[in-house]
Design a protein around this motif. Structure first.
Motif, mmCIF file in Angstrom:
data_model
loop_
_atom_site.group_PDB
_atom_site.id
_atom_site.type_symbol
_atom_site.label_atom_id
_atom_site.label_comp_id
_atom_site.label_asym_id
_atom_site.label_seq_id
_atom_site.Cartn_x
_atom_site.Cartn_y
_atom_site.Cartn_z
ATOM 1 N N ILE A 257 0.854 -1.073 -0.142
ATOM 2 C CA ILE A 257 0.064 0.158 -0.258
ATOM 3 C C ILE A 257 0.956 0.847 -0.048
ATOM 4 O O ILE A 257 1.550 1.046 0.988
ATOM 5 N N ALA A 258 0.792 1.904 -1.031
ATOM 6 C CA ALA A 258 1.329 3.053 -1.303
ATOM 7 C C ALA A 258 0.100 4.040 -0.254
ATOM 8 O O ALA A 258 -0.936 4.987 -0.410
ATOM 9 N N VAL A 259 0.970 4.574 1.299
ATOM 10 C CA VAL A 259 0.124 6.088 1.595
ATOM 11 C C VAL A 259 0.520 6.925 1.606
ATOM 12 O O VAL A 259 2.204 7.835 1.636
ATOM 13 N N ILE A 260 -0.105 7.879 0.779
ATOM 14 C CA ILE A 260 0.830 9.375 -0.141
ATOM 15 C C ILE A 260 0.227 10.385 0.847
ATOM 16 O O ILE A 260 -0.910 10.859 1.109
ATOM 17 N N GLY A 261 1.085 11.115 1.393
ATOM 18 C CA GLY A 261 0.853 12.198 2.831
ATOM 19 C C GLY A 261 0.859 11.284 4.705
ATOM 20 O O GLY A 261 0.588 11.426 4.589
ATOM 21 N N GLY A 262 1.930 9.846 4.134
ATOM 22 C CA GLY A 262 2.631 8.853 4.540
ATOM 23 C C GLY A 262 3.241 9.248 6.393
ATOM 24 O O GLY A 262 3.412 8.840 6.876
ATOM 25 N N GLY B 106 -1.929 5.681 -11.110
ATOM 26 C CA GLY B 106 -2.123 4.628 -10.230
ATOM 27 C C GLY B 106 -2.907 3.560 -11.848
ATOM 28 O O GLY B 106 -2.474 2.306 -11.205
ATOM 29 N N ARG B 107 -3.330 5.178 -12.370
ATOM 30 C CA ARG B 107 -3.936 3.937 -13.660
ATOM 31 C C ARG B 107 -2.961 3.062 -14.820
ATOM 32 O O ARG B 107 -3.190 1.502 -14.488
ATOM 33 N N GLU B 108 -1.899 3.699 -14.469
ATOM 34 C CA GLU B 108 -0.608 2.582 -15.364
ATOM 35 C C GLU B 108 0.075 2.125 -14.581
ATOM 36 O O GLU B 108 0.195 1.473 -15.214
ATOM 37 N N ALA B 109 0.041 1.812 -13.280
ATOM 38 C CA ALA B 109 0.479 0.868 -12.222
ATOM 39 C C ALA B 109 -0.537 -0.106 -12.472
ATOM 40 O O ALA B 109 -0.333 -1.197 -10.951
ATOM 41 N N GLY B 110 -1.764 0.108 -12.571
ATOM 42 C CA GLY B 110 -2.465 -1.534 -12.013
ATOM 43 C C GLY B 110 -3.724 -1.140 -11.010
ATOM 44 O O GLY B 110 -3.205 -2.190 -10.401
ATOM 45 N N VAL B 111 -3.075 -0.276 -10.346
ATOM 46 C CA VAL B 111 -3.675 -0.380 -8.798
ATOM 47 C C VAL B 111 -4.800 -0.594 -8.643
ATOM 48 O O VAL B 111 -5.582 -0.370 -9.852
ATOM 49 N N ARG B 112 -5.388 -1.582 -7.841
ATOM 50 C CA ARG B 112 -6.869 -2.066 -7.911
ATOM 51 C C ARG B 112 -7.729 -1.407 -6.871
ATOM 52 O O ARG B 112 -9.071 -1.903 -6.853
ATOM 53 N N HIS B 113 -7.172 -0.650 -5.973
ATOM 54 C CA HIS B 113 -7.967 0.304 -5.110
ATOM 55 C C HIS B 113 -7.118 1.665 -4.943
ATOM 56 O O HIS B 113 -6.665 1.354 -4.555
ATOM 57 N N PHE B 114 -8.179 2.811 -4.480
ATOM 58 C CA PHE B 114 -7.681 4.064 -4.055
ATOM 59 C C PHE B 114 -8.372 4.373 -3.809
ATOM 60 O O PHE B 114 -9.418 4.932 -3.329
ATOM 61 N N ILE C 174 2.112 17.565 -7.239
ATOM 62 C CA ILE C 174 1.588 18.796 -7.751
ATOM 63 C C ILE C 174 2.558 17.912 -9.260
ATOM 64 O O ILE C 174 2.052 18.506 -10.590
ATOM 65 N N THR C 175 4.152 18.447 -8.931
ATOM 66 C CA THR C 175 4.816 18.047 -10.080
ATOM 67 C C THR C 175 4.505 16.676 -11.142
ATOM 68 O O THR C 175 5.222 16.631 -12.194
ATOM 69 N N GLY C 176 4.038 15.793 -10.004
ATOM 70 C CA GLY C 176 4.492 14.727 -10.558
ATOM 71 C C GLY C 176 5.718 13.577 -10.354
ATOM 72 O O GLY C 176 5.649 13.151 -10.172
ATOM 73 N N GLU C 177 6.153 14.400 -9.555
ATOM 74 C CA GLU C 177 8.033 14.165 -9.330
ATOM 75 C C GLU C 177 7.176 12.435 -8.255
ATOM 76 O O GLU C 177 7.452 12.919 -6.920
ATOM 77 N N GLY C 178 8.162 11.596 -8.782
ATOM 78 C CA GLY C 178 8.321 10.448 -7.678
ATOM 79 C C GLY C 178 7.463 9.801 -7.562
ATOM 80 O O GLY C 178 7.408 8.495 -7.162
ATOM 81 N N LEU C 179 6.127 10.423 -8.668
ATOM 82 C CA LEU C 179 4.628 9.048 -8.383
ATOM 83 C C LEU C 179 5.040 8.015 -9.033
ATOM 84 O O LEU C 179 4.505 7.054 -8.609
ATOM 85 N N GLU C 180 5.722 7.520 -10.332
ATOM 86 C CA GLU C 180 5.133 6.779 -11.006
ATOM 87 C C GLU C 180 6.191 5.581 -9.814
ATOM 88 O O GLU C 180 5.726 4.548 -10.266
ATOM 89 N N ALA C 181 7.897 5.858 -9.695
ATOM 90 C CA ALA C 181 7.809 4.754 -8.507
ATOM 91 C C ALA C 181 7.384 4.695 -7.464
ATOM 92 O O ALA C 181 7.209 3.614 -7.000
ATOM 93 N N ALA C 182 6.625 5.850 -6.601
ATOM 94 C CA ALA C 182 5.441 4.799 -5.383
ATOM 95 C C ALA C 182 4.417 4.340 -6.071
ATOM 96 O O ALA C 182 4.258 4.068 -4.785
ATOM 97 N N VAL C 183 3.793 4.573 -6.668
ATOM 98 C CA VAL C 183 2.835 3.592 -6.399
ATOM 99 C C VAL C 183 3.025 2.773 -7.762
ATOM 100 O O VAL C 183 1.993 1.451 -7.638
ATOM 101 N N ALA C 184 4.612 2.438 -7.649
ATOM 102 C CA ALA C 184 4.809 0.780 -9.065
ATOM 103 C C ALA C 184 4.466 -0.289 -8.354
ATOM 104 O O ALA C 184 4.887 -0.186 -6.858
ATOM 105 N N GLY C 185 3.960 -1.500 -8.298
ATOM 106 C CA GLY C 185 4.295 -2.503 -7.553
ATOM 107 C C GLY C 185 2.945 -2.856 -6.428
ATOM 108 O O GLY C 185 3.081 -3.209 -6.070
ATOM 109 N N VAL C 186 2.139 -1.139 -6.214
ATOM 110 C CA VAL C 186 1.091 -1.641 -5.360
ATOM 111 C C VAL C 186 0.447 -2.096 -5.488
ATOM 112 O O VAL C 186 -0.806 -1.783 -6.988
ATOM 113 N N ASP C 187 -0.946 -2.463 -4.446
ATOM 114 C CA ASP C 187 -2.553 -3.023 -4.704
ATOM 115 C C ASP C 187 -3.244 -1.981 -4.405
ATOM 116 O O ASP C 187 -4.260 -1.933 -4.889
ATOM 117 N N VAL C 188 -2.724 -0.778 -3.666
ATOM 118 C CA VAL C 188 -3.687 0.216 -3.216
ATOM 119 C C VAL C 188 -3.333 1.531 -2.316
ATOM 120 O O VAL C 188 -1.763 1.832 -3.015
#
Length: 249
Positions: free
Chosen positions: A3-8, A82-90, A39-53
């Motif tokens: 699980i990626a907790v954004i604002g964690g 999240g869509r690109e990473a195939g995340v199953r729950h947001f 906002i800029t998107g920096e680091g987001l792709e790596a943050a959500v890669a391979g996560v379920d939620v």
């Protein structure tokens, strides 16, 4: 579950991460301090890669007319990643009654956040919570003038941050709700009375004056910010939270 907790790293996020890890999940906290910028998107792709939620607990830096732009940009970036990473729950955290207080820019912005999530391609859950007990001191400070605090008698049903985190963590590991889960504290107080209780507990000599035109909650009509019949009631009472807070202050 990963699980990626954004604002964690914030008040709620750090508790959600702790709760999820304790339950055997792999919760990874992300924020600007860890190199993730919604906002800029920096680091987001790596943050959500391979996560379920994805659990999004980020917040606008302001409560004014700039807040809708924050939530639009951040949600667009997160949903796309999240869509690109195939995340199953947001999962997002919102506010009980948020759609009933259209006078406030920040509340309209939170409704926008919910709408973007619901219209997106990822199965979702929205957790709406009542006002946090941890924020009562800030609410008092907004309308303090010398030794006087002016507060409206708006009904408030405060909930502790830990109870919010517990609810968010539970929803995150469950199936997507495709809707809203409301949570609230166990007691309703008029805000002015809640202010008096808080000041008395801290031996604060300020005096609360009831003023139904004071502060941001003055525009709230009726009991919009209280949990209704469908709300799950958290266990922590305000007096108990205050006592524990005084012990650790």
């Amino acid at each position: 579950m990963r699980i990626a907790v954004i604002g964690g790293t914030g008040l709620i996020g750090s508790k959600v991460v702790e709760e999820l890890d304790a339950d055997g999940h792999e919760a990874v906290p992300h924020s600007k301090s860890t190199g993730v910028d919604v906002i800029t998107g920096e680091g987001l792709e790596a943050a959500v890669a391979g996560v379920d939620v994805i659990v999004n607990l980020t917040n606008s830096p302001t409560f004014d007319e700039a807040s809708p732009a924050f939530f639009r940009q951040s949600m667009d970036n997160l949903v796309n990643a999240g869509r690109e990473a195939g995340v199953r729950h947001f999962v997002v955290l919102s506010i009980v009654g948020v759609d009933q207080v259209t006078e406030l820019d920040y509340y309209r912005a939170k409704v926008l956040q919910e709408e973007i999530l619901a219209a997106g391609p990822i199965p979702y859950s929205i957790v709406r919570a009542t006002q946090f007990m941890e924020f009562v001191d800030s609410v008092l400070s907004w309308t303090t003038d010398g030794d006087t605090v002016r507060l409206p008698a708006t009904p408030i049903q405060p909930i502790s941050a830990q109870d919010v985190a517990d609810a968010v963590a539970e929803v995150a590991v469950g199936p997507p709700l495709q809707g809203i889960h409301n949570i609230a504290g166990p007691e309703v107080f008029p805000l002015d009375e809640l202010g008096r209780i808080t000041l008395a507990a801290g031996s604060d000599r300020r005096t609360v004056v009831t003023d139904d035109s004071a502060g941001m909650f003055a525009v709230v009509r009726g009991d919009a910010l209280t949990g209704k019949d469908d709300a799950s009631l958290a266990p922590t009472r305000y007096a108990d939270w205050l006592a524990a807070h005084q012990d650790t202050a």
